[in-house]
Design a protein around this motif. Sequence first.
Motif, PDB file in Angstrom:
ATOM      1  N   ASP A  55      -3.829  -0.104   2.332  1.00  0.00           N
ATOM      2  CA  ASP A  55      -5.068  -0.291   3.074  1.00  0.00           C
ATOM      3  C   ASP A  55      -6.213  -0.176   2.082  1.00  0.00           C
ATOM      4  O   ASP A  55      -6.721   0.909   1.820  1.00  0.00           O
ATOM      5  CB  ASP A  55      -5.180   0.770   4.170  1.00  0.00           C
ATOM      6  CG  ASP A  55      -6.474   0.663   4.967  1.00  0.00           C
ATOM      7  OD1 ASP A  55      -7.250  -0.288   4.713  1.00  0.00           O
ATOM      8  OD2 ASP A  55      -6.715   1.530   5.829  1.00  0.00           O
ATOM      9  N   GLU A  56      -6.622  -1.315   1.524  1.00  0.00           N
ATOM     10  CA  GLU A  56      -7.675  -1.290   0.510  1.00  0.00           C
ATOM     11  C   GLU A  56      -9.004  -0.855   1.101  1.00  0.00           C
ATOM     12  O   GLU A  56      -9.781  -0.144   0.449  1.00  0.00           O
ATOM     13  CB  GLU A  56      -7.802  -2.667  -0.139  1.00  0.00           C
ATOM     14  CG  GLU A  56      -6.603  -3.054  -0.993  1.00  0.00           C
ATOM     15  CD  GLU A  56      -6.805  -4.387  -1.671  1.00  0.00           C
ATOM     16  OE1 GLU A  56      -7.762  -4.497  -2.461  1.00  0.00           O
ATOM     17  OE2 GLU A  56      -6.017  -5.321  -1.411  1.00  0.00           O
ATOM     18  N   SER A  57      -9.284  -1.256   2.336  1.00  0.00           N
ATOM     19  CA  SER A  57     -10.559  -0.875   2.949  1.00  0.00           C
ATOM     20  C   SER A  57     -10.635   0.635   3.156  1.00  0.00           C
ATOM     21  O   SER A  57     -11.703   1.237   3.024  1.00  0.00           O
ATOM     22  CB  SER A  57     -10.750  -1.601   4.282  1.00  0.00           C
ATOM     23  OG  SER A  57      -9.735  -1.224   5.205  1.00  0.00           O
TER      24      SER A  57
END
Length: 231
Positions: A55-57
């Motif tokens: 989950d980069e965000s």
Amino acid sequence: MDEIEVVVVRVFTDERGTNGNELGIVTSSPATAGREQDIAAALGFSETVFIDALDESGGLATIRIFTPAAELPFAGHPSVGTAWWLAHQRTPVGALAEKAGDVAVSVDLDADEAAIDARAEWAPAFTWLPLATPADVDALDPFSFTEGQHYAYAWIDEAAGTLRARMFAPAMGIVEDEATGAAAVAIAAKLGRALRITQGEGSELVTEPLGDGLIRVGGTVVYDRTIDATL
């Protein structure tokens, strides 16, 4: 049988980028689902990481860690190596979600360094073997250890906080571990001080107590190779 891509990095190398503990990194897929333990055993690294979600965000990667014999809720060199690899791939995260808890990470790509903040209670239970001299540590026979997890250490220079160490973990399917981040966290908490640890053939680990039960452990990481394994 499926073809599975395995990235191999070496974690806790010395200042020349040599030695370090090999880590296999696999991006989870339908080909690996439910087969993680068998894959880790076949690859034979002291630990193999499976990246289940990214989950980069939210700055979080969910990982699972396997020795050739068991899944671990937390391990140091896989956490450090995975943090560095994700940053190297331009998908950096601020933490790794592991079974033991969320592990905060920091990476300096310019220096090829990575570190994690962890708790000693996340580490496996080690039998501590304090010895008189580094030569005593060097003289140990890995095959004399037939069960459990054993961490042998001696001061190189107590005033400077430098240790010589080796770790033997037949219970995990590891005859000798080249560099053990979880043990470094635990020994730093046990001794209550920052340490520079030379382990195995010459791997280098650095620890720093942070307060509130957290210990930072870090070092240098380098990319080694990519394997296309048919498993």
